[in-house]
Motif scaffolding. Structure first.
Motif, PDB file in Angstrom:
ATOM      1  N   ILE A 415       6.411   9.847  -2.532  1.00 32.85           N
ATOM      2  CA  ILE A 415       6.072   8.916  -1.443  1.00 32.85           C
ATOM      3  C   ILE A 415       7.287   8.064  -1.089  1.00 32.85           C
ATOM      4  CG2 ILE A 415       4.653   6.915  -0.860  1.00 32.85           C
ATOM      5  CD1 ILE A 415       2.450   8.199  -2.654  1.00 32.85           C
ATOM      6  N   ARG A 416       8.014   7.613  -2.093  1.00 34.22           N
ATOM      7  CA  ARG A 416       9.189   6.769  -1.857  1.00 34.22           C
ATOM      8  C   ARG A 416      10.221   7.492  -0.987  1.00 34.22           C
ATOM      9  NH1 ARG A 416      14.230   5.512  -3.649  1.00 34.22           N
ATOM     10  NH2 ARG A 416      14.354   7.362  -4.948  1.00 34.22           N
ATOM     11  N   ARG A 417      10.381   8.812  -1.245  1.00 40.22           N
ATOM     12  CA  ARG A 417      11.374   9.583  -0.488  1.00 40.22           C
ATOM     13  C   ARG A 417      10.823  10.126   0.832  1.00 40.22           C
ATOM     14  NH1 ARG A 417      14.874  13.017  -4.996  1.00 40.22           N
ATOM     15  NH2 ARG A 417      14.594  11.541  -6.728  1.00 40.22           N
ATOM     16  N   LYS A 418       9.528   9.843   1.079  1.00 40.48           N
ATOM     17  CA  LYS A 418       8.879  10.323   2.305  1.00 40.48           C
ATOM     18  C   LYS A 418       8.960  11.854   2.431  1.00 40.48           C
ATOM     19  CE  LYS A 418       9.358   6.109   5.122  1.00 40.48           C
ATOM     20  NZ  LYS A 418       8.865   5.316   4.029  1.00 40.48           N
ATOM     21  N   LEU A 419       8.795  12.538   1.310  1.00 42.02           N
ATOM     22  CA  LEU A 419       8.765  14.004   1.319  1.00 42.02           C
ATOM     23  C   LEU A 419       7.392  14.496   1.760  1.00 42.02           C
ATOM     24  CD1 LEU A 419      10.522  15.071  -2.015  1.00 42.02           C
ATOM     25  CD2 LEU A 419      11.482  15.021   0.294  1.00 42.02           C
ATOM     26  N   THR A 420       7.370  15.581   2.505  1.00 42.08           N
ATOM     27  CA  THR A 420       6.115  16.249   2.827  1.00 42.08           C
ATOM     28  C   THR A 420       6.044  17.522   2.000  1.00 42.08           C
ATOM     29  OG1 THR A 420       6.123  15.374   5.086  1.00 42.08           O
ATOM     30  CG2 THR A 420       4.725  17.284   4.653  1.00 42.08           C
ATOM     31  N   VAL A 421       5.255  17.481   0.943  1.00 41.45           N
ATOM     32  CA  VAL A 421       5.126  18.618   0.036  1.00 41.45           C
ATOM     33  C   VAL A 421       3.647  18.850  -0.258  1.00 41.45           C
ATOM     34  CG1 VAL A 421       7.381  18.331  -1.044  1.00 41.45           C
ATOM     35  CG2 VAL A 421       5.410  17.134  -2.002  1.00 41.45           C
ATOM     36  N   THR A 422       3.346  20.045  -0.748  1.00 50.14           N
ATOM     37  CA  THR A 422       1.999  20.411  -1.178  1.00 50.14           C
ATOM     38  C   THR A 422       2.112  20.881  -2.615  1.00 50.14           C
ATOM     39  OG1 THR A 422       1.480  21.131   1.073  1.00 50.14           O
ATOM     40  CG2 THR A 422       0.022  21.895  -0.684  1.00 50.14           C
ATOM     41  N   TRP A 423       1.249  20.347  -3.492  1.00 49.86           N
ATOM     42  CA  TRP A 423       1.404  20.744  -4.887  1.00 49.86           C
ATOM     43  C   TRP A 423       0.060  20.749  -5.617  1.00 49.86           C
ATOM     44  CZ3 TRP A 423       0.494  17.131  -8.905  1.00 49.86           C
ATOM     45  CH2 TRP A 423       0.475  15.777  -8.535  1.00 49.86           C
ATOM     46  N   TRP A 424       0.022  21.491  -6.728  1.00 52.50           N
ATOM     47  CA  TRP A 424      -1.171  21.571  -7.573  1.00 52.50           C
ATOM     48  C   TRP A 424      -0.740  21.867  -8.993  1.00 52.50           C
ATOM     49  CZ3 TRP A 424      -2.944  26.698  -9.194  1.00 52.50           C
ATOM     50  CH2 TRP A 424      -2.196  27.757  -8.638  1.00 52.50           C
ATOM     51  N   THR A 425      -1.654  21.606  -9.927  1.00 57.16           N
ATOM     52  CA  THR A 425      -1.279  21.759 -11.324  1.00 57.16           C
ATOM     53  C   THR A 425      -2.518  21.851 -12.204  1.00 57.16           C
ATOM     54  OG1 THR A 425       0.171  20.862 -13.057  1.00 57.16           O
ATOM     55  CG2 THR A 425      -1.186  19.280 -11.844  1.00 57.16           C
ATOM     56  N   GLN A 685       8.637   1.878  -1.037  1.00 58.95           N
ATOM     57  CA  GLN A 685       9.659   2.136  -0.036  1.00 58.95           C
ATOM     58  C   GLN A 685      10.954   2.546  -0.724  1.00 58.95           C
ATOM     59  OE1 GLN A 685       9.577  -1.076   3.110  1.00 58.95           O
ATOM     60  NE2 GLN A 685       8.355  -2.077   1.528  1.00 58.95           N
ATOM     61  N   LYS A 686      11.854   3.129   0.052  1.00 56.60           N
ATOM     62  CA  LYS A 686      13.120   3.580  -0.520  1.00 56.60           C
ATOM     63  C   LYS A 686      13.904   2.437  -1.145  1.00 56.60           C
ATOM     64  CE  LYS A 686      14.381   7.925   1.633  1.00 56.60           C
ATOM     65  NZ  LYS A 686      15.440   8.679   2.309  1.00 56.60           N
ATOM     66  N   ASP A 687      13.872   1.279  -0.501  1.00 59.22           N
ATOM     67  CA  ASP A 687      14.641   0.154  -1.015  1.00 59.22           C
ATOM     68  C   ASP A 687      13.811  -0.744  -1.925  1.00 59.22           C
ATOM     69  OD1 ASP A 687      12.951  -0.776   0.884  1.00 59.22           O
ATOM     70  OD2 ASP A 687      14.423  -1.953   1.992  1.00 59.22           O
ATOM     71  N   ASN A 688      12.623  -0.209  -2.304  1.00 60.59           N
ATOM     72  CA  ASN A 688      11.744  -1.012  -3.150  1.00 60.59           C
ATOM     73  C   ASN A 688      11.847  -0.509  -4.578  1.00 60.59           C
ATOM     74  OD1 ASN A 688       9.609  -2.486  -4.224  1.00 60.59           O
ATOM     75  ND2 ASN A 688       8.297  -2.206  -2.461  1.00 60.59           N
ATOM     76  N   VAL A 689      10.775  -0.034  -5.120  1.00 62.00           N
ATOM     77  CA  VAL A 689      10.711   0.283  -6.540  1.00 62.00           C
ATOM     78  C   VAL A 689      10.746   1.792  -6.741  1.00 62.00           C
ATOM     79  CG1 VAL A 689       8.202   0.270  -6.566  1.00 62.00           C
ATOM     80  CG2 VAL A 689       9.426  -0.168  -8.659  1.00 62.00           C
ATOM     81  N   THR A 690      11.388   2.256  -7.811  1.00 61.46           N
ATOM     82  CA  THR A 690      11.451   3.677  -8.117  1.00 61.46           C
ATOM     83  C   THR A 690      10.335   4.084  -9.065  1.00 61.46           C
ATOM     84  OG1 THR A 690      13.844   3.693  -7.826  1.00 61.46           O
ATOM     85  CG2 THR A 690      12.905   5.526  -9.034  1.00 61.46           C
TER      86      THR A 690
END
Length: 733
Positions: A415-425, A685-690
Motif C-alpha cells: 500500500i505504501r508503494r501504491k503497487l497494484t498486485v493480486t496475491w494469495w497464499t 504514505q511513502k513519506d510516512n511509516v514503513t
C-alpha cells in the motif's frame, strides 16, 4: 554456453512454472554463476499439442479399442486443424475464439463433454472466457484420454508415470521400467533435451524433482544424458528427494545421477559447481549422496552454513517460455481455478512454518522446522523486480503457512508503494486474522487464502495440535469473507482414532460453514501417514500399526492399520459429492444421510453451532498497543453553525467516499479538526511509516493526544459516527 542447466522434468503445472529452478537461478545470479533453466514439461506439451504434433500422434497410435477413442481417431483431422487455435486461446493470445468455442460448433466433442448437462449449473455465473476455457480443457482431456489408451499409458497433464514414484520403497520397478524402450512422450522430451544440451553446453545438469509424477522422466532424461554425454555431471534435488530419498542406499540410482542433494539447494549446488569447475580446490559437499568406492555415501563435510533467505536473491524466470503456458479450468472449484488458470509469480514469505507443531505434517524435516521470515521490504522489492521481469503482477506465496504479522507488514509495504498486485497464499486459521487485518490484506490485493481446517472436530484438532478450534476457524473465515477474500478449506477424514460419529459431525460443521457463506471452496482428502511426521515416527501414540517395508529407495507415505478398524474409504464418495454440491449452494438443507448409500448416525452438532460461534458479544477491547491506520481518502469538509436556545456553536460535516459508497458524519468542529489531523497522521504514505514497528500511532497515543483537549476518548472513538469509518478503512492492528 552456460555452466549449469536447471531442469524441471515433465510434468507439473500447465499455467505457470514450478518455481524451484527460478529460485536457484536467482541465487546463482548473486554468485555470478552462469546458468540456464528449462521447464521440459511445458515444452513437451506445446510440441505435442500442435498441428504437427497431433498428426504424428494419430500416426503413431495403436488401434483404438474403446468407442470413445475410435470416435477421436475418426475425427483426427478436425482435432489437428483446431489444436493450434485452441492452444493460442489458452495462452491468452486469441481471446475472440471464445465465442466460437462457446457456440458448440467449433470443438470436436468426445466423452469428456458428457458432463455438459451440468454446465449451466456449475458454470452459470462464469463469463464467456471462463466457459470457453473449460470447454477447451475438456477438449484437451479428450485428447489426453486418447493418448493414454492408444499412445502412452503413462501420460498425464500434471504428472507422468506417477505410480512408479509413489511409495517406491524399492528401486526395482522404476529401474525395470527404465530398461524398456522409450515411450512416445520420452521421445519428444529427449529430442528437446538433446537440442538444449547442444545449445547450452553445460558442465552440470541439475534436475529439480518436486513430485512423484516427475521422477520417472528425470531418470529417463538422466539415462539419456549418460548415454549421449558420459562425461557430463548430473544432479537431482527438489521436493521428492528432500522428503523421500533420505534413506537412499541403492547403488543403481547412481547409474543415472552423480549427485543427489537434500533440503535447501543453494549451498549444495554452489559446492557441486566448485567441485566440478575448480578441481584444484579441496572438495566440499553439503547434504549430498554420491557413489564412492562403489558404495552409496552421504557427504556433509563443509562447515559453511546455508544461506539466509535475505541472501538468496530474487527468483529469475528468464529462459522460461512464459508466453507458452496455458490457462485451463478443469472443475468448477474457485480455488482450483487459481491453481490452473493464470500466470502467477511464486514467492515465499518465510522459509519453514512458524507453527511447526501439526502431528500430520513433516515437521521433522528442515523445509518445515527451520523457520526464517523474509523482511517485508525485501519481499516487496522482489515483487517489483518480478513484475518488471515477467510483466505479470499476480503472486502466489507458496508458504507452508504465511505468518500473519509478516502478511500485515507486506500488505502495508504494498500500500505504501501504491503497487497494484493480486496475491494469495496458504495460512493457519488462527485468531490473529482479525476483521481489521483481513481488511488490510484485501486492500493490498489479497484475493484468496487456503488453510487446513482438516477434521472439523475440536478433539481431533487438539490431537493434530493444530492450535485452533472449530469456532475460531468460523470467526476467521467470516473475517476473510467479510473483507472480500475467498476462503478455501483443506478437509481431512480418516485421521487416527477418528470415529464414524466424528466424520459425520465434521461434515455437519462443513455444511454450516458453506450454508453461512463463510467458506467458498473446499477439498476432502483421506489422511496419509508420512514417515517424517509425529504420527509416522510415533505411530503407537496415535493408535495405528505401520506396515513397514525395507527401505532402499523412497520412504514417505507409510501404509498402516487403524486400530479402530473403521473403513474410512467408504466415506470418500459421499463426502466429496456433498462438498461439490455445497460449493454451488445445493443440498445445504438435505439430511446428511442423503449423501451416503449406507447407514450413518445422525449428527450430534447443533444446527446453529457455527452461527452461534459468530454471534459472540462484541465488546470494546482494543489493546493500547494496537496500531491505528487509515486507508481511506480525505473527506470533503463543510463547517456550519448550529444554534439552540440562543446558543451557537460550530459543527463540521464530513463526507467520505470510497470505491462503492459514501458516508457522512457530523461532529463538533474542534473534534472534527482533531479527527482530520489524526486521519492524515495515520495514513500509510511513502513519506510516512514503513512498518508498524516504527512511528505509527497506537490506540494509546491517540487516546493521550485526544484527552489533552477533550474528555472521554472511548466515548468519542466508539461512537456510531467514528465506528462507521471502520468499513472505509479505519483499522486497528
Amino acid at each position: 554456453m552456460k555452466d549449469l542447466l536447471l531442469i524441471t522434468p515433465p510434468f507439473t503445472q500447465l499455467n505457470t512454472p514450478y518455481p524451484a529452478t527460478a529460485y536457484l537461478k536467482g541465487f546463482l545470479n548473486t554468485k555470478n554463476i552462469p546458468s540456464y533453466q528449462m521447464d521440459l514439461g511445458i515444452e513437451v506439451i506445446n510440441k505435442l499439442f500442435s498441428k504437427e504434433g497431433l498428426v504424428d500422434v494419430f500416426k503413431a497410435a495403436a488401434a483404438p479399442q474403446s468407442a470413445n477413442a475410435q470416435r477421436i481417431a475418426q475425427l483426427h483431422e478436425v482435432y489437428s486443424n483446431t489444436i493450434e487455435a485452441v492452444m493460442l486461446f489458452l495462452q491468452g493470445k486469441n481471446h475472440t475464439l471464445a465465442r466460437q468455442i462457446c457456440s458448440g460448433n467449433f470443438l470436436p466433442e468426445a466423452s469428456r463433454f458428457d458432463q455438459l448437462d451440468d454446465m449451466e449449473w456449475a458454470f452459470g455465473t462464469m463469463g464467456m472466457q471462463d466457459k470457453a476455457k473449460h470447454l477447451a480443457t475438456l477438449y484437451l482431456e479428450d485428447l489426453s484420454d486418447f493418448i493414454i489408451e492408444c499412445v502412452d499409458e503413462n501420460f498425464g497433464f500434471s504428472r507422468y508415470a506417477e505410480r512408479l514414484g509413489r511409495s517406491a520403497n524399492s528401486f526395482d520397478e522404476l529401474y525395470a521400467s527404465l530398461q524398456y524402450d522409450k515411450t512416445y512422450i520420452d521421445g519428444i522430451a529427449l529430442q528437446i533435451l538433446s537440442e538444449r544440451i547442444k545449445e547450452v553446453q553445460p558442465k552440470l545438469v541439475c534436475f529439480s524433482v518436486p513430485f512423484p509424477g516427475n521422477l520417472y522422466s528425470a531418470f529417463r532424461c538422466a539415462q539419456f544424458l549418460k548415454e549421449q554425454h558420459p562425461t557430463l555431471k548430473i544432479a537431482m534435488g527438489g521436493g521428492f528427494p528432500n522428503t523421500e530419498l533420505r534413506q537412499l542406499n541403492d547403488k543403481r540410482v547412481f547409474q543415472f545421477f552423480d549427485f543427489i542433494t537434500l533440503d535447501d539447494g543453494e549451498r549444495p549446488i554452489e559446492l557441486l559447481y566448485q567441485a566440478i569447475t575448480q578441481p584444484a580446490i579441496q572438495e566440499e559437499f553439503k547434504r549430498t549422496f554420491c557413489l564412492v568406492n562403489d558404495e552409496v555415501v552421504y557427504l556433509n563435510s563443509t562447515s559453511k552454513p546455508d544461506y539466509k533467505q535475505s541472501e538468496v536473491g530474487t527468483p529469475d524466470y528468464s529462459d522460461l517460455p512464459l508466453q507458452q503456458y496455458i490457462s485451463v479450468i478443469e472443475i468448477a472449484n474457485p480455488m482450483h481455478s487459481l491453481w490452473s488458470d493464470g500466470r502467477w509469480n511464486k514467492l515465499t514469505m518465510a522459509h519453514g512454518c512458524y507453527w511447526g507443531k501439526c502431528t500430520l505434517c513433516d515437521i521433522s524435516l528442515d523445509y518445515i522446522k527451520l523457520y526464517e521470515p523474509i523482511a517485508a521490504k525485501t519481499l516487496v522489492d522482489r515483487m517489483e523486480q518480478l513484475i518488471e521481469q515477467t510483466g505479470e503482477s499476480g503472486f502466489h506465496f507458496v508458504d507452508e503457512a504465511a505468518p500473519p504479522a509478516l502478511m500485515r507488514e507486506v500488505a502495508l509495504e504494498i500500500i505504501r508503494r501504491k503497487l497494484t498486485v493480486t496475491w494469495w497464499t496458504n495460512i493457519r486459521f488462527e485468531k490473529n486474522f482479525t476483521r481489521d487485518l483481513c481488511m488490510l490484506l484485501q486492500a493490498s490485493g489479497c484475493i484468496a487464502v487456503s488453510g487446513g481446517l482438516e477434521v472439523a472436530s475440536d478433539r481431533l484438532l487438539d490431537l493434530i495440535k493444530k492450535g485452533v478450534t472449530v469456532a475460531q476457524v468460523a470467526q476467521v473465515t467470516s473475517n476473510f469473507t467479510e473483507a472480500g477474500i475467498m476462503v478455501h478449506a483443506y478437509l481431512m477424514y480418516g485421521y487416527p482414532t477418528q470415529t464414524v460419529q466424528e466424520t459425520i459431525d465434521s461434515l455437519e460443521m462443513v455444511r454450516q460453514l458453506f450454508e453461512l457463506g463463510i467458506v467458498q471452496s473446499g477439498f476432502w482428502h483421506q489422511f496419509a501417514m508420512t514417515a517424517h511426521s509425529p504420527v509416522g515416527m510415533n505411530p503407537e501414540e496415535f493408535g495405528v500399526i505401520p506396515q513397514l517395508n525395507e527401505i532402499s529407495f523412497a520412504n514417505n507415505d507409510v501404509l498402516f492399520i487403524d486400530k479402530t478398524g473403521i473403513d474410512h474409504d467408504k466415506f470418500s464418495f459421499g463426502l466429496k459429492k456433498s462438498l461439490f454440491n455445497f460449493m454451488h449452494g445445493i443440498g445445504l438443507d438435505y439430511d446428511l444421510k442423503e449423501w451416503f448409500d449406507f447407514k450413518i448416525p445422525g449428527t450430534t452438532i447443533k444446527p446453529n453451532f457455527i452461527q452461534s460461534a459468530l454471534e459472540t458479544e462484541e465488546y470494546f477491547s482494543i489493546k493500547p498497543s494496537s496500531k491505528v491506520i487509515w486507508l481511506g481518502n480525505q473527506p470533503e469538509v463543510e463547517v456550519f453553525t448550529k444554534s439552540k436556545k440562543g446558543t451557537s456553536w460550530e459543527m463540521m460535516h464530513l463526507l467520505f467516499q470510497d470505491k462503492k459508497d459514501a458516508i457522512e458524519i457530523t461532529i463538533e468542529k474542534d473534534k472534527g479538526e482533531w479527527l482530520l489531523k489524526t486521519l492524515n497522521s495515520i495514513r500509510i504514505q511513502k513519506d510516512n511509516v514503513t512498518t508498524l514497528k516504527e512511528s505509527q500511532p497506537t490506540f494509546a497515543h491517540l487516546k493521550a493526544d485526544f484527552e489533552t483537549q477533550f474528555p472521554d476518548f472511548e466515548l468519542f472513538w466508539f461512537s456510531k459516527s467514528i465506528k462507521s469509518l471502520n468499513a472505509f478503512g479505519l483499522l486497528h492492528l
